[in-house]
Design a protein around this motif. Structure first.
Motif, PDB file in Angstrom:
ATOM      1  N   ALA A   1     -56.043  14.526 -65.658  1.00  0.00           N
ATOM      2  CA  ALA A   1     -55.373  15.301 -65.883  1.00  0.00           C
ATOM      3  C   ALA A   1     -54.311  15.036 -65.592  1.00  0.00           C
ATOM      4  N   ILE A   2     -53.342  14.842 -64.812  1.00  0.00           N
ATOM      5  CA  ILE A   2     -52.093  14.534 -64.336  1.00  0.00           C
ATOM      6  C   ILE A   2     -51.406  13.497 -65.969  1.00  0.00           C
ATOM      7  N   VAL A   3     -51.810  12.259 -66.248  1.00  0.00           N
ATOM      8  CA  VAL A   3     -51.730  11.930 -67.131  1.00  0.00           C
ATOM      9  C   VAL A   3     -51.713  12.773 -68.539  1.00  0.00           C
ATOM     10  N   LEU A   4     -52.612  12.887 -68.719  1.00  0.00           N
ATOM     11  CA  LEU A   4     -52.815  13.865 -70.073  1.00  0.00           C
ATOM     12  C   LEU A   4     -52.437  15.236 -70.664  1.00  0.00           C
ATOM     13  N   CYS A   5     -52.337  15.626 -69.449  1.00  0.00           N
ATOM     14  CA  CYS A   5     -51.321  16.863 -69.319  1.00  0.00           C
ATOM     15  C   CYS A   5     -49.713  16.213 -69.610  1.00  0.00           C
ATOM     16  N   GLY A   6     -49.068  15.090 -68.369  1.00  0.00           N
ATOM     17  CA  GLY A   6     -48.111  15.399 -68.669  1.00  0.00           C
ATOM     18  C   GLY A   6     -47.927  14.607 -69.869  1.00  0.00           C
ATOM     19  N   MET A   7     -48.286  13.856 -70.011  1.00  0.00           N
ATOM     20  CA  MET A   7     -48.229  12.840 -71.619  1.00  0.00           C
ATOM     21  C   MET A   7     -47.644  13.508 -72.699  1.00  0.00           C
ATOM     22  N   LEU A   8     -49.070  14.977 -72.947  1.00  0.00           N
ATOM     23  CA  LEU A   8     -49.119  15.792 -74.279  1.00  0.00           C
ATOM     24  C   LEU A   8     -47.692  16.845 -73.671  1.00  0.00           C
ATOM     25  N   ILE A   9     -47.309  17.083 -72.658  1.00  0.00           N
ATOM     26  CA  ILE A   9     -46.692  17.664 -72.792  1.00  0.00           C
ATOM     27  C   ILE A   9     -44.933  17.437 -72.942  1.00  0.00           C
TER      28      ILE A   9
ATOM     29  N   TYR B   1     -71.343  22.152 -55.436  1.00  0.00           N
ATOM     30  CA  TYR B   1     -70.116  22.141 -55.537  1.00  0.00           C
ATOM     31  C   TYR B   1     -69.763  22.001 -57.599  1.00  0.00           C
ATOM     32  N   ARG B   2     -68.801  23.222 -57.809  1.00  0.00           N
ATOM     33  CA  ARG B   2     -68.651  23.265 -59.156  1.00  0.00           C
ATOM     34  C   ARG B   2     -67.132  22.209 -58.744  1.00  0.00           C
ATOM     35  N   THR B   3     -66.728  20.629 -59.666  1.00  0.00           N
ATOM     36  CA  THR B   3     -65.035  20.704 -59.406  1.00  0.00           C
ATOM     37  C   THR B   3     -64.866  19.736 -60.888  1.00  0.00           C
ATOM     38  N   PRO B   4     -63.875  19.616 -61.268  1.00  0.00           N
ATOM     39  CA  PRO B   4     -63.984  18.584 -62.393  1.00  0.00           C
ATOM     40  C   PRO B   4     -63.477  17.381 -62.256  1.00  0.00           C
ATOM     41  N   ARG B   5     -64.408  16.308 -60.946  1.00  0.00           N
ATOM     42  CA  ARG B   5     -64.692  15.535 -59.933  1.00  0.00           C
ATOM     43  C   ARG B   5     -65.875  15.019 -60.976  1.00  0.00           C
ATOM     44  N   GLY B   6     -67.026  16.621 -60.575  1.00  0.00           N
ATOM     45  CA  GLY B   6     -68.410  16.130 -61.005  1.00  0.00           C
ATOM     46  C   GLY B   6     -69.117  17.547 -60.313  1.00  0.00           C
ATOM     47  N   TYR B   7     -70.503  17.730 -60.522  1.00  0.00           N
ATOM     48  CA  TYR B   7     -71.131  18.691 -60.450  1.00  0.00           C
ATOM     49  C   TYR B   7     -72.449  17.921 -59.152  1.00  0.00           C
ATOM     50  N   TYR B   8     -71.588  18.950 -57.952  1.00  0.00           N
ATOM     51  CA  TYR B   8     -72.705  17.711 -56.733  1.00  0.00           C
ATOM     52  C   TYR B   8     -73.743  18.858 -56.103  1.00  0.00           C
ATOM     53  N   LEU B   9     -74.697  18.817 -56.558  1.00  0.00           N
ATOM     54  CA  LEU B   9     -75.985  19.181 -55.717  1.00  0.00           C
ATOM     55  C   LEU B   9     -76.216  18.919 -54.226  1.00  0.00           C
TER      56      LEU B   9
ATOM     57  N   ASP C   1     -55.730   4.907 -66.140  1.00  0.00           N
ATOM     58  CA  ASP C   1     -56.408   4.231 -65.265  1.00  0.00           C
ATOM     59  C   ASP C   1     -55.664   2.956 -64.477  1.00  0.00           C
ATOM     60  N   LYS C   2     -54.626   2.883 -64.874  1.00  0.00           N
ATOM     61  CA  LYS C   2     -53.443   2.587 -63.174  1.00  0.00           C
ATOM     62  C   LYS C   2     -53.230   4.134 -62.294  1.00  0.00           C
ATOM     63  N   PHE C   3     -52.769   4.547 -63.306  1.00  0.00           N
ATOM     64  CA  PHE C   3     -52.586   5.383 -62.135  1.00  0.00           C
ATOM     65  C   PHE C   3     -53.930   6.076 -61.124  1.00  0.00           C
ATOM     66  N   ALA C   4     -55.054   6.274 -61.910  1.00  0.00           N
ATOM     67  CA  ALA C   4     -56.632   5.931 -60.946  1.00  0.00           C
ATOM     68  C   ALA C   4     -56.040   5.242 -59.699  1.00  0.00           C
ATOM     69  N   ARG C   5     -55.939   4.198 -59.728  1.00  0.00           N
ATOM     70  CA  ARG C   5     -55.282   3.557 -58.514  1.00  0.00           C
ATOM     71  C   ARG C   5     -54.816   3.875 -57.095  1.00  0.00           C
ATOM     72  N   LEU C   6     -53.655   4.620 -58.530  1.00  0.00           N
ATOM     73  CA  LEU C   6     -53.015   4.928 -56.789  1.00  0.00           C
ATOM     74  C   LEU C   6     -53.355   6.204 -56.278  1.00  0.00           C
ATOM     75  N   LEU C   7     -54.368   7.286 -57.511  1.00  0.00           N
ATOM     76  CA  LEU C   7     -54.803   8.356 -56.389  1.00  0.00           C
ATOM     77  C   LEU C   7     -55.905   8.290 -56.138  1.00  0.00           C
TER      78      LEU C   7
ATOM     79  N   VAL D   1     -60.786  11.479 -61.825  1.00  0.00           N
ATOM     80  CA  VAL D   1     -60.005  12.602 -62.955  1.00  0.00           C
ATOM     81  C   VAL D   1     -58.761  13.485 -62.469  1.00  0.00           C
ATOM     82  N   SER D   2     -58.654  13.140 -61.259  1.00  0.00           N
ATOM     83  CA  SER D   2     -56.601  13.805 -61.136  1.00  0.00           C
ATOM     84  C   SER D   2     -55.601  12.603 -62.315  1.00  0.00           C
ATOM     85  N   SER D   3     -56.024  11.658 -61.946  1.00  0.00           N
ATOM     86  CA  SER D   3     -55.198  10.616 -63.376  1.00  0.00           C
ATOM     87  C   SER D   3     -55.270  10.902 -64.098  1.00  0.00           C
TER      88      SER D   3
END
Length: 810
Positions: A662-670, A240-248, A648-654, A658-660
């Motif tokens: 992506a969302i925080v980095l992309c949101g802050m940069l944009i 399985y290939r995901t941003p969370r990790g590569y699973y086997l 890290d704060k929003f990692a607790r919410l979500l 990895v989702s945190s």
């Protein structure tokens, strides 16, 4: 021309951040992510060094800017492909780095990593720095393109992780740079333009071929998956290939249900745990996955985790982690008699595999859901008799560390029936002190009770301890049953209120781990239980002195400081390095941050000193050197402090790092890119714009520190889409203001002060490298509220240090 320049900056920045993210994934899968972070952080000093070189040779670079803008994208393609190739063939072994004999060779290998990756970041920084210098009047638009390009690059590479093997993500970077090269092609037309385009095609084709045909990426020998992959007849059942990790998902004769069991298992008539496929994430084992068909559960009564169900029979249970689908089956049908069971999984791949196996058994009194324990407890109204955290839950993902905090334990206690029990595991394979710190976390969670120690029991096997926390004080009957369970199964009762060490047998010896003595204490007779000794001191009348004087940091884990496994004190670094060979992997991140910070500080000093070679030029141009250094250094520190804390704060919410990310980095940069574009409105009054931005940043930091944890706690049970909307709303105001600060500072460097522009870029880059390890260390030692406070101070300092146009002209 302006649109071409902005487009080029956008693409180069997009490629640079894509390269950083894909390298992070490579190191996480092939090696250990902590060392990848070390290497990439230092290699990124290329941005700072590029600014220094531009400061020293600014006139020469500007005179050849058209040639450089055409050559750099081509060189960047080559540097990206070559850097990745040399990174993958590096024989680095972090285990040898802790060996007194072999460590020097590994430092040489780290140097090879630097040499491989530095050119790409240097060339990227040179392209961007040259853009600021050559088109200073357009800095607001160009910096907006830079930030938005970085956000898009991070998002794009994360999306590609769903379809591309992590070892081949490198193929995306030359393609982006190829487009940047075409944008910078000669505009004269004819043979010159076509020759340049043909050259760009040859370069990108060569880079793509080398990335595929000569790709040497692999799992290194020290990863737990390496020997398993080489077992005879090993089968890869799924990947399985995901941003969370590569699973086997692997199946071979070595894979079995992994569980802490009694040494008396054979005497109890059990043949052991069943054969099961093993799920690996980024080369690290996560859990056994429940297979189909009939399963022999005779091992279950001998499991360390079975005690709570002996104390509270016919329980309603909440399982935090399903152990690949095993735990619901074990507690309901494996002789434990649970009448109602709700199991939680946070990892989507683990959840899907566990749910498929679980559903095939059609257990009508059990459910399995994908959620965080905090989210489930926020919406569950019926109390539980047992809340049981699985042995493998902490290792499933970084966000799961929040399940082991004071805040989480207090939530568990609120969800318990009057005589309910919480059972929390902790590995003591490397350090018994991890169990001591978890016990201290439990004690602080119960601080409102008159005698919290009467609500806590600690028992253990050879490698795993469990902390039992009861809503009501453990009764004498409870303690008698606990001691009988442990005695019958050769487990150790390491702590209960009123324990008499002389009356409690030790079945599994656990000697102390000491960094303060060179020799081992052999004077004590009989088997030792270092955990028992520490817990008696922790809960005893001199507990405060024990906590203060301990070699290890026993501060409880909280939602603001959720680092249970970081137990070293920086003040004891010397003693730690003397016995580096016994430092466990869990502490590597802490030591890596210290190493990166030390090297980054050295690099910052170099960045600050080298431009002095042009001191006369800078002074002749009236460049605001001291104020400029302070201003752009504060920006480099403050931006990343806020970004790292929010991720890290929003990692607790979500419940997903990895989702945190992506969302925080992309949101802050944009949003920062939009803020940079808006900063042009203050072009004639940059100081007023900085005041507005700093006030908005300061207010945001105060709100983050004071109210973010409360807001996240209230939103844990909200739908995912609304949680993301909350994150965006929380990010927007601060990010818009953060994006204004850099171009407004550049707008102050007019006339003769323009010679300071590349130095500003170098200083900002150098202190950005410092910010990352420093932020991590501050978060571990003091918490995220302190991080927000320091960021606020940095931006206030920037307000007073801002080089104004008037000062620059003088």
């Amino acid at each position: 021309m302006a649109s071409v320049r902005a487009g080029s900056v956008f693409l180069v920045s997009c490629a640079a951040l894509s390269y950083e993210v894909l390298l992070t994934r490579y190191f996480a899968v092939a090696s250990w992510s902590e060392y990848g972070y070390w290497v990439i952080s230092i290699a990124m000093t290329g941005f700072a060094v590029s600014g220094v070189l531009l400061a020293l040779f600014r006139s020469a670079a500007l005179a050849r800017k058209e040639f450089l803008f055409r050559a750099l994208p081509l060189l960047l393609m080559v540097a990206a492909a070559a850097g990745y190739y040399f990174t993958t063939i590096n024989p680095f072994n972090p285990l040898e780095l802790q060996n007194a004999v072999l460590w020097k060779s590994q430092l040489a290998n780290i140097g090879k990593f630097y040499a491989a990756l530095f050119p790409f970041y240097f060339l990227s920084g040179f392209f961007l720095g040259l853009s600021w210098s050559a088109f200073q009047s357009e800095v607001a638009k160009l910096y907006a393109a830079d930030l938005i390009g970085a956000g898009v690059g991070a998002t794009a590479i994360l999306v590609l992780m769903f379809v591309v093997h992590p070892f081949y993500l490198i193929c995306a970077v030359p393609l982006v740079l190829f487009v940047a090269a075409l944008l910078n092609a000669p505009k004269t037309g004819g043979a010159r333009t076509w020759s340049y385009a043909a050259l760009a095609i040859v370069v990108v084709a060569a880079c793509e071929v080398s990335a595929i045909a000569f790709n040497k990426a692999r799992f290194f020998e020290y990863k737990s998956i390496y020997p398993v992959m080489n077992v005879q007849d090993n089968k890869v059942l799924e990947s399985y290939r995901t941003p969370r990790g590569y699973y086997l998902l692997l199946d071979n004769f070595t894979e079995r249900r992994d569980l802490a069991l009694s040494n008396n298992l054979g005497l109890m008539g059990s043949t052991g745990t069943p054969a099961s496929p093993g799920l690996y994430k980024d080369g690290n084992r996560m859990a056994s996955i429940l297979p189909g068909g009939e399963i022999d559960l005779s091992y279950v009564p001998a499991a360390l985790s079975s005690l709570p169900y002996t104390l509270r029979p016919a329980a309603r249970a909440l399982l935090v982690g399903s152990s690949g689908g095993y735990r619901p089956i074990e507690v309901q049908t494996g002789y434990l008699g649970v009448v109602d069971c709700l199991a939680i999984e946070s990892d989507p791949i683990m959840f899907n595999l566990a749910a498929q196996a679980f559903d095939a058994l059609s257990l009508d009194r059990s459910r399995i859901v994908r959620a965080s324990p905090q989210a489930v407890l926020a919406r569950e109204t019926k109390p539980f008799d047992v809340i049981d955290v699985s042995d493998d839950y902490m290792d499933e993902g970084p966000a799961n560390k929040y399940a082991f905090t004071v805040d989480a334990i207090q939530a568990y206690m609120r969800a318990l029936a009057p005589d309910g029990i919480v059972s929390i595991p902790i590995s003591i394979r490397e350090f018994p002190v991890y169990a001591v710190r978890l016990a201290e976390t439990a004690r602080v969670a119960l601080r409102d009770l008159p005698n919290p120690e009467q609500h806590i029991v600690v028992y253990r096997s050879e490698w795993t301890a469990r902390i039992l926390i009861s809503k009501a004080a453990f009764s004498a009957d409870d303690l008698e049953l606990i001691r009988k369970f442990c005695s019958d199964l050769s487990f150790d009762t390491s702590y209960f209120a009123g324990i008499d060490p002389a009356a409690v047998e030790v079945w599994n010896e656990l000697p102390p781990v000491s960094f303060e003595t060179k020799t081992e204490d052999t004077s004590r007779e009989g088997p030792q239980d270092a955990l028992r000794d520490d817990l008696i001191a922790l809960f005893g009348p001199d507990g405060d002195a024990f906590r203060a004087e301990s070699f290890f940091n026993l501060t409880p884990s909280t939602a603001d400081r959720p680092y249970l496994n970081y137990v070293f004190r920086p003040s004891r670094l010397g003693s730690l390095l003397d016995k580096l060979e016994i430092v466990p992997h869990e502490e590597v991140g802490f030591l890596t941050n210290i190493a990166v910070l030390a090297q980054a500080l050295v690099m910052a000093v170099i960045v600050l000193l080298l431009p002095l070679a042009r001191w006369k030029t800078l002074r002749a141009g009236n460049a605001p050197i001291v104020r400029g250094v302070c201003y752009f250094a504060a920006l480099g520190l403050g931006f990343l402090f806020i970004e790292i804390a929010l991720i890290d704060k929003f990692a607790r919410l979500l419940n997903d790092s990895v989702s945190s990310f992506a969302i925080v980095l992309c949101g802050m940069l944009i949003f920062s890119g939009l803020g940079s574009a808006l900063s042009g409105r203050f072009g004639s009054a940059p100081r007023r714009g900085v005041r507005v931005a700093v006030v908005l940043i300061a207010l945001s930091c105060v709100l983050y520190a004071a109210a973010l944890d409360t807001a996240i706690g209230a939103a844990l049970a909200w739908p995912y889409a609304i949680q993301i909307a909350l994150i965006v709303v929380a990010l927007a105001p601060a990010s818009l203001a953060l994006g204004m600060m850099f171009p407004l500072g550049m707008a102050s460097l007019t006339s003769g002060a323009a010679s300071f522009v590349p130095i500003a870029w170098a200083v900002n880059g150098a202190f950005s490298v410092i910010a990352s390890p420093l932020a991590s260390l501050l978060a571990v030692m003091f918490g995220y509220r302190v991080l927000f406070a320091v960021a606020c101070v940095a931006y206030v300092m920037a307000l007073f240090a801002q080089p104004t146009p008037k000062a620059a002209a003088q």
